[in-house]
Enzyme design. Sequence first.
Site, mmCIF file in Angstrom:
data_model
loop_
_atom_site.group_PDB
_atom_site.id
_atom_site.type_symbol
_atom_site.label_atom_id
_atom_site.label_comp_id
_atom_site.label_asym_id
_atom_site.label_seq_id
_atom_site.Cartn_x
_atom_site.Cartn_y
_atom_site.Cartn_z
ATOM 1 N N GLY A 82 -56.027 82.195 -45.131
ATOM 2 C CA GLY A 82 -56.226 83.631 -45.117
ATOM 3 C C GLY A 82 -57.501 83.979 -44.361
ATOM 4 O O GLY A 82 -58.327 83.122 -44.060
ATOM 5 N N LEU A 84 -59.811 86.303 -41.251
ATOM 6 C CA LEU A 84 -59.869 86.462 -39.805
ATOM 7 C C LEU A 84 -60.756 85.377 -39.194
ATOM 8 O O LEU A 84 -60.907 84.298 -39.751
ATOM 9 C CB LEU A 84 -60.353 87.872 -39.468
ATOM 10 N N ILE A 85 -61.401 85.691 -38.087
ATOM 11 C CA ILE A 85 -62.170 84.673 -37.366
ATOM 12 C C ILE A 85 -63.514 84.400 -38.037
ATOM 13 O O ILE A 85 -64.145 85.304 -38.601
ATOM 14 C CB ILE A 85 -62.400 85.096 -35.897
ATOM 15 N N HIS A 88 -67.682 77.664 -38.028
ATOM 16 C CA HIS A 88 -68.173 76.533 -38.810
ATOM 17 C C HIS A 88 -69.003 75.656 -37.886
ATOM 18 O O HIS A 88 -68.659 75.484 -36.713
ATOM 19 C CB HIS A 88 -67.025 75.698 -39.377
ATOM 20 N N GLY A 150 -61.692 81.367 -47.163
ATOM 21 C CA GLY A 150 -60.342 81.481 -46.619
ATOM 22 C C GLY A 150 -59.501 80.343 -47.161
ATOM 23 O O GLY A 150 -59.836 79.177 -46.952
ATOM 24 N N GLY A 161 -60.829 76.521 -47.792
ATOM 25 C CA GLY A 161 -61.837 76.739 -48.828
ATOM 26 C C GLY A 161 -62.972 77.634 -48.398
ATOM 27 O O GLY A 161 -62.763 78.784 -48.012
ATOM 28 N N ILE A 162 -64.214 77.092 -48.413
ATOM 29 C CA ILE A 162 -65.400 77.934 -48.213
ATOM 30 C C ILE A 162 -66.331 77.333 -47.159
ATOM 31 O O ILE A 162 -66.319 76.128 -46.909
ATOM 32 C CB ILE A 162 -66.172 78.152 -49.533
ATOM 33 N N GLY A 163 -67.119 78.205 -46.558
ATOM 34 C CA GLY A 163 -68.175 77.787 -45.648
ATOM 35 C C GLY A 163 -69.472 78.464 -46.048
ATOM 36 O O GLY A 163 -69.647 79.663 -45.809
ATOM 37 N N CYS A 179 -65.155 87.415 -39.560
ATOM 38 C CA CYS A 179 -64.131 87.829 -40.521
ATOM 39 C C CYS A 179 -63.598 89.225 -40.230
ATOM 40 O O CYS A 179 -63.010 89.867 -41.103
ATOM 41 C CB CYS A 179 -64.654 87.725 -41.949
#
Length: 237
Positions: A82, A84-85, A88, A150, A161-163, A179
Site C-alpha cells: 500500500g 505511494l512513492i 529507502h 506500507g 512494513g516500515i521505514g 508518499c
Amino acid sequence: MPTVQPLVTAIRAGRLNYEAGLRLQQQFAKQNVKQYAEFRNYLLLMEHDPVYTIGIRTKGYTAEDEERLRKLGADFHRTDRGGLITFHGPGQLVAYPIIHLRQFTPSIRWYVNTLERTIIETCRRLGIANATTTADTGIWIGDKKICAIGVHGSRYVTTHGIGLNCSTDLKWFEHIVPCGIEGKGVTTLSEQLGHQVTVSDAIATFLQSFASVFKCDVQEQTDKESSQISNIKTNVI
C-alpha cells in the site's frame, strides 16, 4: 492457563539492495505449512541501498520519472504494498514483519494500527514524546514524517512494513513528493534528538517496542538460523 504469546524471530539481515530484500521476504512468507499455528513468524531488519519504491497507487509516476530518479544513483521498484512513492536508503531502519495474523488478530486494520503504535513507542523510548499519527499515513512529528508505513497481506500473512529514518540523508526526498503528501517534510531520529542515531542504535529499542505492543515474544536468530539466512542471502543477492 496463561495464554501463550506468539513467537517472532528477529533476523538482522544487514544492508541489502531492495531486490534482495524483497526476495528474502518471499522466502519466509511462502512457508509450506498446513495450519496457521505452525507458521514461523519473522521480523526482517535491514538497510537498503538507495532506492525509490512505488506502491499500488502510482499517482502519475511515469517511465520518465523513473529514469530521472535512477539518474540520481538510486534504484527504482514498483511493488504490491500500500501507499505511494517513498525512499529507502542507508541510515533508515527497514523492518519487514513476516507474520501470520491468525496468531495475533486477523485484521489488516489492526495490524497497521499496531505497527503505528510500535513506532510511536519506539520514538517515545528513544526520547521523542510527540510522535503521532495523522490523517496521512505514517508517523509524524509536527508536519514532518519520521516513518513510512506500507504493507501487504495475503491469506493473513504480512509482507513489506516500515521505514524509520534514523540518520537518513534527507536530500533524497527532495526529488519526490514523499508518499504523495504535498507541503509536508521528512525528518530523522538524529535530527529530532540532536545527535547521531544509527540503525544499530534503533534496532534494540524497536524490538523491545515490537514485543510490547504486539504482545509477542521476540527471539534473536540462532547460529543455525544465521547460517540458513546467509545461504538464502547468497542465493538472492
